[in-house]
Design a protein around this motif. Structure first.
Motif, PDB file in Angstrom:
ATOM      1  N   ALA A  31       4.472   7.925  -0.438  1.00 11.01           N
ATOM      2  CA  ALA A  31       4.675   8.140  -1.956  1.00 11.01           C
ATOM      3  C   ALA A  31       3.737   9.376  -2.461  1.00 11.01           C
ATOM      4  N   TYR A  32       2.696  10.327  -1.364  1.00  8.13           N
ATOM      5  CA  TYR A  32       2.814  11.802  -1.867  1.00  8.13           C
ATOM      6  C   TYR A  32       2.377  12.062  -0.614  1.00  8.13           C
ATOM      7  N   ILE A  33       2.168  13.617  -0.900  1.00  6.16           N
ATOM      8  CA  ILE A  33       1.997  14.736   0.304  1.00  6.16           C
ATOM      9  C   ILE A  33       0.660  15.359  -0.579  1.00  6.16           C
ATOM     10  N   LYS A  34      -0.307  16.057  -0.103  1.00  6.34           N
ATOM     11  CA  LYS A  34      -1.593  16.737  -0.239  1.00  6.34           C
ATOM     12  C   LYS A  34      -0.898  17.855   0.508  1.00  6.34           C
ATOM     13  N   ILE A  35      -0.510  19.436  -0.279  1.00 12.87           N
ATOM     14  CA  ILE A  35      -0.264  20.901   0.349  1.00 12.87           C
ATOM     15  C   ILE A  35      -1.275  21.254   0.762  1.00 12.87           C
ATOM     16  N   ASP A  36      -1.223  21.768   2.009  1.00 12.64           N
ATOM     17  CA  ASP A  36      -2.431  22.275   2.731  1.00 12.64           C
ATOM     18  C   ASP A  36      -2.957  23.276   1.709  1.00 12.64           C
ATOM     19  N   GLY A  37      -4.470  23.154   1.530  1.00 14.62           N
ATOM     20  CA  GLY A  37      -5.303  24.105   1.071  1.00 14.62           C
ATOM     21  C   GLY A  37      -5.156  25.492   1.582  1.00 14.62           C
ATOM     22  N   SER A  38      -4.487  26.142   2.427  1.00 16.06           N
ATOM     23  CA  SER A  38      -4.075  27.714   3.434  1.00 16.06           C
ATOM     24  C   SER A  38      -3.104  28.043   2.459  1.00 16.06           C
ATOM     25  N   ILE A  59       0.658  16.911  -4.483  1.00 17.20           N
ATOM     26  CA  ILE A  59      -0.849  16.927  -4.753  1.00 17.20           C
ATOM     27  C   ILE A  59      -1.474  18.829  -4.064  1.00 17.20           C
ATOM     28  N   ALA A  60      -2.091  19.775  -4.622  1.00 17.22           N
ATOM     29  CA  ALA A  60      -2.596  20.584  -4.078  1.00 17.22           C
ATOM     30  C   ALA A  60      -3.492  20.307  -3.439  1.00 17.22           C
ATOM     31  N   GLU A  61      -4.180  21.035  -2.843  1.00 15.84           N
ATOM     32  CA  GLU A  61      -5.632  20.900  -2.414  1.00 15.84           C
ATOM     33  C   GLU A  61      -6.229  22.411  -2.317  1.00 15.84           C
ATOM     34  N   TYR A  62      -7.452  21.820  -2.148  1.00 13.31           N
ATOM     35  CA  TYR A  62      -8.115  23.473  -2.395  1.00 13.31           C
ATOM     36  C   TYR A  62      -7.878  24.266  -3.781  1.00 13.31           C
ATOM     37  N   VAL A  63      -7.985  23.153  -4.394  1.00 15.91           N
ATOM     38  CA  VAL A  63      -7.204  24.257  -5.729  1.00 15.91           C
ATOM     39  C   VAL A  63      -8.610  24.601  -6.253  1.00 15.91           C
ATOM     40  N   GLU A  64      -9.274  25.562  -6.619  1.00 16.48           N
ATOM     41  CA  GLU A  64     -10.728  26.480  -6.889  1.00 16.48           C
ATOM     42  C   GLU A  64     -11.109  27.405  -7.807  1.00 16.48           C
ATOM     43  N   LEU A 113       0.803  -0.804  -0.055  1.00 23.25           N
ATOM     44  CA  LEU A 113       0.529  -0.466  -0.283  1.00 23.25           C
ATOM     45  C   LEU A 113       0.458   0.817   0.891  1.00 23.25           C
ATOM     46  N   LYS A 114       0.324   1.705  -1.051  1.00 20.63           N
ATOM     47  CA  LYS A 114       0.868   3.431  -0.438  1.00 20.63           C
ATOM     48  C   LYS A 114       0.157   4.686   0.347  1.00 20.63           C
ATOM     49  N   ILE A 115       1.840   5.146   0.798  1.00 19.08           N
ATOM     50  CA  ILE A 115       1.035   5.961   2.061  1.00 19.08           C
ATOM     51  C   ILE A 115       1.175   7.718   2.111  1.00 19.08           C
ATOM     52  N   GLY A 116       0.318   8.033   2.091  1.00 20.58           N
ATOM     53  CA  GLY A 116       0.274   9.801   2.034  1.00 20.58           C
ATOM     54  C   GLY A 116       0.173  10.394   3.141  1.00 20.58           C
ATOM     55  N   LEU A 117       0.114  11.544   2.807  1.00 18.65           N
ATOM     56  CA  LEU A 117       0.640  12.846   3.859  1.00 18.65           C
ATOM     57  C   LEU A 117      -0.979  14.164   3.476  1.00 18.65           C
ATOM     58  N   ASP A 118      -2.044  14.377   4.086  1.00 16.36           N
ATOM     59  CA  ASP A 118      -3.388  15.347   4.228  1.00 16.36           C
ATOM     60  C   ASP A 118      -2.359  16.205   4.624  1.00 16.36           C
ATOM     61  N   ARG A 119      -2.768  17.156   4.111  1.00 15.16           N
ATOM     62  CA  ARG A 119      -3.049  19.114   5.060  1.00 15.16           C
ATOM     63  C   ARG A 119      -1.461  19.420   5.658  1.00 15.16           C
ATOM     64  N   PHE A 120      -0.949  18.922   4.365  1.00 18.63           N
ATOM     65  CA  PHE A 120       0.741  18.927   4.500  1.00 18.63           C
ATOM     66  C   PHE A 120       1.493  19.884   4.279  1.00 18.63           C
ATOM     67  N   GLY A 121       2.288  20.589   5.408  1.00 16.27           N
ATOM     68  CA  GLY A 121       2.987  22.047   5.089  1.00 16.27           C
ATOM     69  C   GLY A 121       3.150  22.509   6.124  1.00 16.27           C
ATOM     70  N   HIS A 122       2.567  22.383   7.015  1.00 17.12           N
ATOM     71  CA  HIS A 122       2.845  23.821   8.942  1.00 17.12           C
ATOM     72  C   HIS A 122       3.727  23.051   9.356  1.00 17.12           C
ATOM     73  N   MET A 142       4.495  25.354 -11.077  1.00 18.59           N
ATOM     74  CA  MET A 142       5.367  25.030 -10.313  1.00 18.59           C
ATOM     75  C   MET A 142       5.487  23.167 -10.227  1.00 18.59           C
ATOM     76  N   ASN A 143       5.020  22.412 -11.205  1.00 18.01           N
ATOM     77  CA  ASN A 143       4.892  20.855 -11.422  1.00 18.01           C
ATOM     78  C   ASN A 143       4.666  20.009 -10.318  1.00 18.01           C
ATOM     79  N   ILE A 144       3.549  20.807  -9.856  1.00 11.53           N
ATOM     80  CA  ILE A 144       2.455  20.075  -9.184  1.00 11.53           C
ATOM     81  C   ILE A 144       2.107  18.392  -9.872  1.00 11.53           C
ATOM     82  N   ASP A 145       1.569  17.592  -9.295  1.00 16.71           N
ATOM     83  CA  ASP A 145       2.289  16.779 -10.132  1.00 16.71           C
ATOM     84  C   ASP A 145       0.128  16.305  -9.637  1.00 16.71           C
ATOM     85  N   GLY A 146      -0.454  16.886  -8.982  1.00 20.20           N
ATOM     86  CA  GLY A 146      -2.401  16.528  -8.958  1.00 20.20           C
ATOM     87  C   GLY A 146      -3.030  17.909  -8.324  1.00 20.20           C
ATOM     88  N   ALA A 147      -4.041  17.395  -8.144  1.00 19.60           N
ATOM     89  CA  ALA A 147      -4.323  17.807  -7.763  1.00 19.60           C
ATOM     90  C   ALA A 147      -6.313  18.366  -7.159  1.00 19.60           C
TER      91      ALA A 147
END
Length: 184
Positions: free
Chosen positions: A117-124, A154-159, A94-103, A170-175
């Protein structure tokens, strides 16, 4: 709440069981990769890891399309228990991801020491990033560090379109966010 009632592990087991049932169904959503948010309390439990290992051994065809996610805050609050548990999870496949990353700079250690495997950069940091040079700097630094370690970002909260344009540069892999699709 579930944590206060002491039923976190039971809830997380049911969540995994529901996802495995979905993956076994003919539902079109079953064909897509699925990330399961689980509690660090469960992931730190040897009995939960044993149970998870048994579930994945019975369903090896789903291993490649499943990820386990936990928040940066949970990772840091339960670092001791997760240090041995997370490698066991990746050993299952299984892959591991970290949510709300960057604080927290302390979370960068996890990127270096664990197989994330991946991080999700916090939407703030993402909200209105096209207008915020400080957030652009922080996100670009996180992307550079993560990519240098072979971790996807991965970028969170892309609106809005302006945000995704800056993130693509910035070469983000996903959103994820309302611009990409509303939750179902």
């Amino acid at each position: 709440t579930i944590r206060k009632s002491g039923m976190t592990e039971l809830f997380d087991k049911q969540t995994v069981a529901n996802v495995l049932a979905l993956k076994s169904s003919s539902d079109p959503r079953a064909q897509h990769p699925i990330a399961i948010n689980l509690s660090a309390v469960s992931l730190s439990s040897p009995s939960f890891i044993t149970w998870l290992r048994e579930q994945m051994a019975a369903n090896p065809q789903f291993t490649e399309s499943l990820s386990i996610e936990l928040s940066e805050q949970d990772l840091l609050a339960h670092a001791e228990g997760l240090e041995s548990a997370l490698p066991q999870i990746t050993a299952i496949g299984l892959k591991i991801g970290l949510d709300r990353f960057g604080h927290s700079a302390a979370a960068l250690k996890a990127l270096r020491n664990l197989q994330i495997a991946y991080i999700k950069i916090d939407g703030s940091y993402i909200h209105q990033i096209h207008e915020n040079k400080d957030n652009q700097f922080i996100v670009q630094a996180l992307v550079g560090i993560a990519h240098g370690l072979g971790t996807k970002v991965i970028a969170e909260y892309v609106e809005v379109v302006e945000e995704i344009r800056v993130l693509e540069e910035m070469n983000i892999d996903g959103a994820q966010g309302y611009l990409i699709g509303k939750p179902e």
